[in-house]
Design a protein around this motif. Structure first.
Motif, PDB file in Angstrom:
ATOM      1  N   ASP A  60       0.838  -1.189   0.000  1.00 45.34           N
ATOM      2  CA  ASP A  60       0.000   0.000   0.000  1.00 45.34           C
ATOM      3  C   ASP A  60       0.881   1.250   0.000  1.00 45.34           C
ATOM      4  N   GLY A  61       1.959   1.167   0.749  1.00 45.68           N
ATOM      5  CA  GLY A  61       2.865   2.308   0.838  1.00 45.68           C
ATOM      6  C   GLY A  61       3.516   2.652  -0.482  1.00 45.68           C
ATOM      7  N   VAL A  62       3.792   1.654  -1.329  1.00 44.49           N
ATOM      8  CA  VAL A  62       4.426   1.973  -2.606  1.00 44.49           C
ATOM      9  C   VAL A  62       3.433   2.129  -3.734  1.00 44.49           C
ATOM     10  N   SER A  63       2.360   1.353  -3.709  1.00 44.38           N
ATOM     11  CA  SER A  63       1.477   1.390  -4.873  1.00 44.38           C
ATOM     12  C   SER A  63       0.205   2.187  -4.601  1.00 44.38           C
ATOM     13  N   GLY A  64      -0.148   2.359  -3.337  1.00 46.34           N
ATOM     14  CA  GLY A  64      -1.345   3.134  -3.028  1.00 46.34           C
ATOM     15  C   GLY A  64      -2.607   2.304  -2.997  1.00 46.34           C
ATOM     16  N   SER A  65      -2.457   1.004  -3.096  1.00 46.02           N
ATOM     17  CA  SER A  65      -3.639   0.160  -3.085  1.00 46.02           C
ATOM     18  C   SER A  65      -3.297  -1.132  -2.362  1.00 46.02           C
ATOM     19  N   ARG A  66      -4.316  -1.778  -1.834  1.00 49.86           N
ATOM     20  CA  ARG A  66      -4.025  -2.947  -1.024  1.00 49.86           C
ATOM     21  C   ARG A  66      -4.263  -4.265  -1.747  1.00 49.86           C
ATOM     22  N   LEU A  67      -4.999  -4.227  -2.822  1.00 53.23           N
ATOM     23  CA  LEU A  67      -5.319  -5.501  -3.457  1.00 53.23           C
ATOM     24  C   LEU A  67      -5.184  -5.425  -4.977  1.00 53.23           C
ATOM     25  N   THR A  68      -5.779  -4.413  -5.569  1.00 52.39           N
ATOM     26  CA  THR A  68      -5.697  -4.276  -7.015  1.00 52.39           C
ATOM     27  C   THR A  68      -4.661  -3.191  -7.300  1.00 52.39           C
ATOM     28  N   TYR A  69      -3.432  -3.625  -7.408  1.00 53.99           N
ATOM     29  CA  TYR A  69      -2.319  -2.683  -7.312  1.00 53.99           C
ATOM     30  C   TYR A  69      -2.165  -1.762  -8.510  1.00 53.99           C
ATOM     31  N   SER A  70      -2.329  -2.283  -9.719  1.00 51.22           N
ATOM     32  CA  SER A  70      -2.030  -1.495 -10.931  1.00 51.22           C
ATOM     33  C   SER A  70      -0.679  -0.802 -10.769  1.00 51.22           C
ATOM     34  N   TYR A  71       0.300  -1.530 -10.352  1.00 50.34           N
ATOM     35  CA  TYR A  71       1.556  -0.903  -9.953  1.00 50.34           C
ATOM     36  C   TYR A  71       2.558  -0.834 -11.093  1.00 50.34           C
ATOM     37  N   CYS A  72       2.644  -1.903 -11.876  1.00 51.38           N
ATOM     38  CA  CYS A  72       3.646  -1.914 -12.937  1.00 51.38           C
ATOM     39  C   CYS A  72       3.150  -1.095 -14.124  1.00 51.38           C
ATOM     40  N   ARG A  73       4.075  -0.467 -14.793  1.00 52.09           N
ATOM     41  CA  ARG A  73       3.764   0.267 -16.015  1.00 52.09           C
ATOM     42  C   ARG A  73       4.713  -0.215 -17.096  1.00 52.09           C
ATOM     43  N   PHE A  74       4.344   0.062 -18.353  1.00 45.72           N
ATOM     44  CA  PHE A  74       5.249  -0.331 -19.434  1.00 45.72           C
ATOM     45  C   PHE A  74       6.541   0.461 -19.246  1.00 45.72           C
ATOM     46  N   GLY A  75       7.615  -0.259 -19.050  1.00 40.85           N
ATOM     47  CA  GLY A  75       8.895   0.404 -18.879  1.00 40.85           C
ATOM     48  C   GLY A  75       9.142   0.872 -17.463  1.00 40.85           C
TER      49      GLY A  75
END
Ligand code: SF4
Ligand code: SF4
Lengths: 146, 373
Positions: B149-164
């Motif tokens: 949550d601290g890095v991605s802002g979400s606890r379950l559905t992260y949507s954290y990685c981006r292209f590149g």
């Protein structure tokens, strides 16, 4: 042999298990009594989107270009803007979001060329109808300002 | 088991719906059981209750817009799915990823894997009647969710990685938190083993129950910990290393005969291996950019078919994307491990008792929304 041995070993394993539980009984509580107590949201927390307020203009910077509208996978955003006169820049007059459909992915925040979007810290959202999820962000910004 | 009991005497056979609301099916799985007394004569999983049309949505969204969907298929290892999807699109477009981002992705994906296994551990033991370990697991899992949550802002559905790259950089607090978490998790093993692994009731519920042996597993396309429990060391992180997994020293835990107990042990051992990977990745975490300077928004991959396989918490997963050179994929198909893991149950459940069926269903660790997609 096996029968009695299993009873003794099995019985002992239960005692061991109870010991773990008993140890926990005297440990500090790890839960909080929400809503009387709350935990601080992390800085990265993603609530619904919101317009930033910039110090130099005292307002947002949205130019109603519609990039966020086109990027949003869930068609959450609708933005409208006007030009004061033919030569001036466009300024957003309405910025509606339908929060009920937002997946909080943040693609709009990244797509905005003027970097005027951010995530709010809102997490206690409720409503009686689905239309309660429809918010005009510009109105919200103005209400917060006054 | 007595063979005669299985002789179908039609009048004595009745049907029982296990699910779709049964608490131990974890989601909306329905298993149609044909029973002869307590024994299962035939088991037929019925899927589709959680169908949301993700693959079709993939065709109607641009590559980037589909990214949030990926963490909603297997919601327990959403970050691993994000990761795999970004790898697939990066492979299609030939996007270079900065070193730091690669390490961050691996750390977060492994944390996600541990959280998924912890949740499985808790709910499995709860299915078998032990409520207390569930709470301890959630306490541990909470630490991971807080970190992510601290890095991605979400606890379950992260949507954290981006292209590149990834969405946000990790800071020292995250690194320290991950170290602390690993130390904490390791100190908890003793309790877990005393509470569950050695517990006589637990052992009797899992030993020699639901044997998925090597042949059966391979025949049905079972992957992940279920396959490794049968003694096949098949882990895509090891045999087809993607990202930077080839730089880490870790083992692939395997079991022997493939019963529920083996699957349990394999998953517990995997958590420990994930801890090892995280430790090494933290140690080697390079400085630099966490994302390419150019933000890839609407990519247009060259024409062709692409497949990228990766190891999610449940097994071999993959994205099959067909590009016609436009901004939208022509076809977007996802290979999910739970589908193969579910199919094998038609064979395994035959001849077992209903109480064992609960134990078996729990032990293969199904996530139904990823089957239905
Ligand atoms: S966060 Fe995602 S779903 Fe929500 S408005 Fe922005 S782009 Fe749309
Ligand atoms: S992308 Fe930014 S500037 Fe353009 S309409 Fe959206 S918020 Fe306004």
């Amino acid at each position: 042999m096996g029968y009695w041995k299993e009873i003794v070993e099995g019985g002992w394993s239960l005692v061991e298990g109870m010991r773990v539980t008993a140890k926990r009984l005297v440990r500090p509580v790890v839960t909080v009594q929400y809503p009387r107590q709350t935990i601080d949201m992390t800085l990265a927390y993603r609530g619904h989107i919101e317009l930033k307020k910039f110090a130099e203009s005292g307002s947002h910077r949205c130019v109603a270009c519609g990039t966020c509208e086109r990027t949003c996978p869930s068609h959450v955003i609708k933005v409208q803007g006007v030009k004061a006169h033919a030569r001036s820049d466009k300024v957003a007059t309405h910025y509606w979001i339908d929060f009920t459909r937002c997946s909080l992915c943040g693609l709009c925040v990244e797509a905005c060329p003027t970097e005027t979007l951010k995530f709010s810290r809102e997490y206690q959202l409720d409503g009686e109808t689905r239309w309660d999820g429809v918010i005009d962000l510009i109105q919200r910004l103005e209400e917060n300002r006054s | 088991m007595d063979e005669q009991l299985l002789e179908p005497v039609r009048e004595n056979i009745y049907q029982l719906n296990l699910g779709p609301q049964h608490p131990s099916t974890h989601g909306v799985l329905r298993v149609l059981l044909k029973l002869d007394g307590e024994y299962i004569v035939e088991a037929e999983p019925v899927i589709g209750y959680g169908h949301r049309g993700h693959e079709k949505m993939g065709e109607n969204h641009t590559y980037l817009q589909f990214m949030p969907n990926t963490s909603r298929m297997d919601y327990l290892s959403g970050l691993i799915y994000n990761h795999g999807y970004c790898l697939a699109v990066e492979k299609m477009c030939g996007i270079e990823v900065p070193e730091r981002a690669r390490y961050i992705r691996v750390i977060c994906a492994e944390l996600n894997r541990i959280s998924s296994h912890l949740l499985w551990f808790g709910t499995y033991v709860m299915d078998l009647g032990g409520f207390t370990p569930f709470l301890y697991c959630f306490d541990d899992r909470e630490q991971i969710l807080d970190l992510l949550d601290g890095v991605s802002g979400s606890r379950l559905t992260y949507s954290y990685c981006r292209f590149g790259g990834v969405n946000r950089d990790v800071d020292d607090a995250f690194v320290a938190g991950a170290r602390r978490f690993i130390a904490r998790l390791r100190s908890r093993w003793v309790d877990y083993h005393n509470l569950v692994t050695k517990n006589v009731i637990f052992i009797h519920r899992v030993r020699d129950v639901g044997i998925i042996d090597r042949d059966l597993a391979l025949r049905f396309g079972v992957t992940g910990p279920n396959l490794r429990a049968a003694g096949v060391a098949y882990d895509l992180r090891k045999i087809e290393p993607y990202e930077v997994y080839d730089r880490f020293d870790f083992e692939v835990p395997i079991g022997g005969k493939g019963d529920a107990q083996d699957r349990y042990h394999v998953r517990l051992a995997e958590m420990e291996q994930s801890c090892r990977i995280i430790e090494q990745a933290i140690e080697a975490l390079p400085a630099g950019r966490f994302r390419n300077e150019y933000r890839y928004q609407h990519v247009t991959p060259p024409k062709g078919d692409y497949y990228l396989g990766f190891e999610s918490a449940r097994g071999a997963t993959g994205y099959y994307l067909v590009s016609d050179g436009s901004r939208y994929p022509y076809r977007c198909h996802i290979r999910v491990p739970s589908f193969g893991n579910l199919q094998v149950l038609t064979e395994v459940l035959k001849g077992t008792m209903v109480a064992d069926a609960i134990s078996i269903l729990g032990s293969v660790d199904l996530v139904i929304p990823e089957i239905d997609r």
